[in-house]
Design an enzyme around this catalytic site. Sequence first.
Site, PDB file in Angstrom:
ATOM      1  CG  ASP A 111      -1.861   1.154   1.253  1.00 39.61           C
ATOM      2  OD1 ASP A 111      -1.672   2.190   0.657  1.00 39.61           O
ATOM      3  OD2 ASP A 111      -3.018   0.961   1.857  1.00 39.61           O
ATOM      4  NE  ARG A 114       0.874   0.497   6.570  1.00 39.76           N
ATOM      5  CZ  ARG A 114       1.842  -0.207   6.694  1.00 39.76           C
ATOM      6  NH1 ARG A 114       2.673  -0.294   5.641  1.00 39.76           N
ATOM      7  NH2 ARG A 114       2.091  -0.781   7.885  1.00 39.76           N
ATOM      8  CD  GLU A 206      -1.101   0.914   9.556  1.00 45.51           C
ATOM      9  OE1 GLU A 206      -1.859   1.130  10.106  1.00 45.51           O
ATOM     10  OE2 GLU A 206      -0.623  -0.098   8.660  1.00 45.51           O
ATOM     11  CD  GLU A 215      -7.565  -5.072  13.038  1.00 41.65           C
ATOM     12  OE1 GLU A 215      -7.794  -6.162  12.383  1.00 41.65           O
ATOM     13  OE2 GLU A 215      -6.639  -4.215  12.726  1.00 41.65           O
ATOM     14  CG  HIS A 392      -4.578  -1.602   3.714  1.00 38.85           C
ATOM     15  ND1 HIS A 392      -3.480  -0.561   3.905  1.00 38.85           N
ATOM     16  CD2 HIS A 392      -4.849  -2.328   5.085  1.00 38.85           C
ATOM     17  CE1 HIS A 392      -3.321  -0.494   5.292  1.00 38.85           C
ATOM     18  NE2 HIS A 392      -3.945  -1.385   5.931  1.00 38.85           N
TER      19      HIS A 392
END
Length: 453
Positions: A111, A114, A206, A215, A392
Site C-alpha cells: 500500500d 500508506r 500505523e 481493532e 488497503h
Amino acid sequence: MVATKVDGSNQQQDEAIISGTKRNHSSPSNNKAGEQHSSSGVSPPTKKMSSENVGSGDTTTITSSNGNDSTTITATAATSTTTTNDTDPTSKDYYFDSYSHHGIHEEMLKDEVRTRTYQMAILNNKHLFENKIILDVGCGTGILSMFAVQAGAKHVYAVDCSSIINSAKRIVNDNNMSDKITLLQGKMEEIELPIPPQSVDIIISEWMGYFLLYESMLNTVLYARDKWLKPNGEGIVFPDKAVMYLCGCEDEQMKYERIDFWENVYGFNMSALKEVALKEPVVDIVDPKVSKKSLCVLYIVFGKCDRNHLIYTYTPCNIINAIQLVATNSVPILNIDLQTCTEEDLSFVSPFRLQAQRNDHIHSLVAYFECAFTRVHKPLGFSTSPFSKYTHWKQTIFYLKEPISICAGEELSGTIKCVPNPKNKRDLDISLDLNFNGKNCKIINKHLEYRLR
C-alpha cells in the site's frame, strides 16, 4: 481534515495535492488479516470423536491418527450439557495470530499511499529524529523503525505482540541495524522498556483500522503515549491528527449483488441472510471503475487557520466525473488529536447533515478517514476517500434497507454512534438514526444497527 469541533455541519475544505496511479485489487472480507495456509505437504492428523450421552460426568474419547501412530485422549465432560459461545471467532481470537502471517504485512507494505507517506514524513524531517529515542508501537516487519534509523534516530524500541517480531529481528539484522533497533515481543501494556518512563521523543505507529477505529489499536498507542512519551507537548505522536467523514452514495448495483442477492438464490428464498448482511458494514472501494490517475498524498495548505485546525480541499484532477457514485457532500463525524485525546473520545456520538449534490437515490452511507503529520516542517497526510488513490483500508459502507429518493439541495440529517462491542472490544457497534423530509421521500427517526467485525 477539519476544525477541531465536529458538529456535523458541512465544512469548507482546504487545498490538497495528491498524485498516484490506481492499481488493480481484490475485495477480501472485512477482516484486515489474511488467512493462514499450510504449505508443509503433510496431511494433518485425522480426528475421530465418539461420545454417548455427553453430559455431567460422561466421557468423550478423541482418537488422533497419522499413519500408523495414534493417540487416544479420554476427558470427562463438564457439568453443563450445553455449549456456550461467549467468545466470537473474530478478531478477538485471531487478532495477534493473523498479524503473524506474512501476507497481511505484504498487503500493507504494498500500500504505497500508506508506506510512502510514513517514509516521507520521517525522512523529510530528519531534524526531528536525529539523536532521538523512538518507540514503534505495533512494529510488524520493522519498516517504520528502519525509516527512523535512516533519519538519524539514536535508538528505536520496536514492540509487537505477534510472532512476526521474529522475522523483524532477522530483517533488522540483515539491514545492519541491530545496534540501533531493539525489538520486544509482547503487549505494549505489559512490556517494560529499558529506559525511564516519559523519555521517548517520538512514537511512530500505523494503528489505523477499517472505519479508522476497528481493532482498537489506538487504545494501545494512547497507553504508550501516556507512559513513555515526553510530557507537555515535548514528545510527538506520528501521525498526530485523524478525521473521519461520512457521505451518501448511489450504489444500486453493488447493493443488489451484496444484499438483495439473498432474496433469490438459485430459486430459493434466503432472505434470512439478507437481514444478517444488512447489519454488517462492507469494507470495499466505492467506485471500482476509476482507473485514471487520481489524488494520493495530501500536502496541507494552511491559509489563515492555525496548526490545530486542518482544512482540506480536493483538487479533482483526472478523476472521472468526481466519482459519480458519491451523491452528497462529505461531513466530518470524528476528529482526533493524538497528542491529547483519551480512550473515552474513541466512543462517540456525532450529528451530521448531508446535502444532495443532484437528484439521485441513496443506497448507502460511506465512511472514510484522513490522517496527517502536522508537527513537521511541511505538514502532509493521506486520505482513504473515494476521491483518492486506493488504500488497503478502502471505505466502510453502511447499506440502507430501503433507498432514499433525494433531490438536489435536500438534506439527510442524522446521528451516528460508535462504541466498542462489550464482548469483544476490537469489534465496533455502530448505529445510525436518520431523518429526512424530502419531496419524494420522508423518514422519521429511522434507527439502524451495525456491527463491524
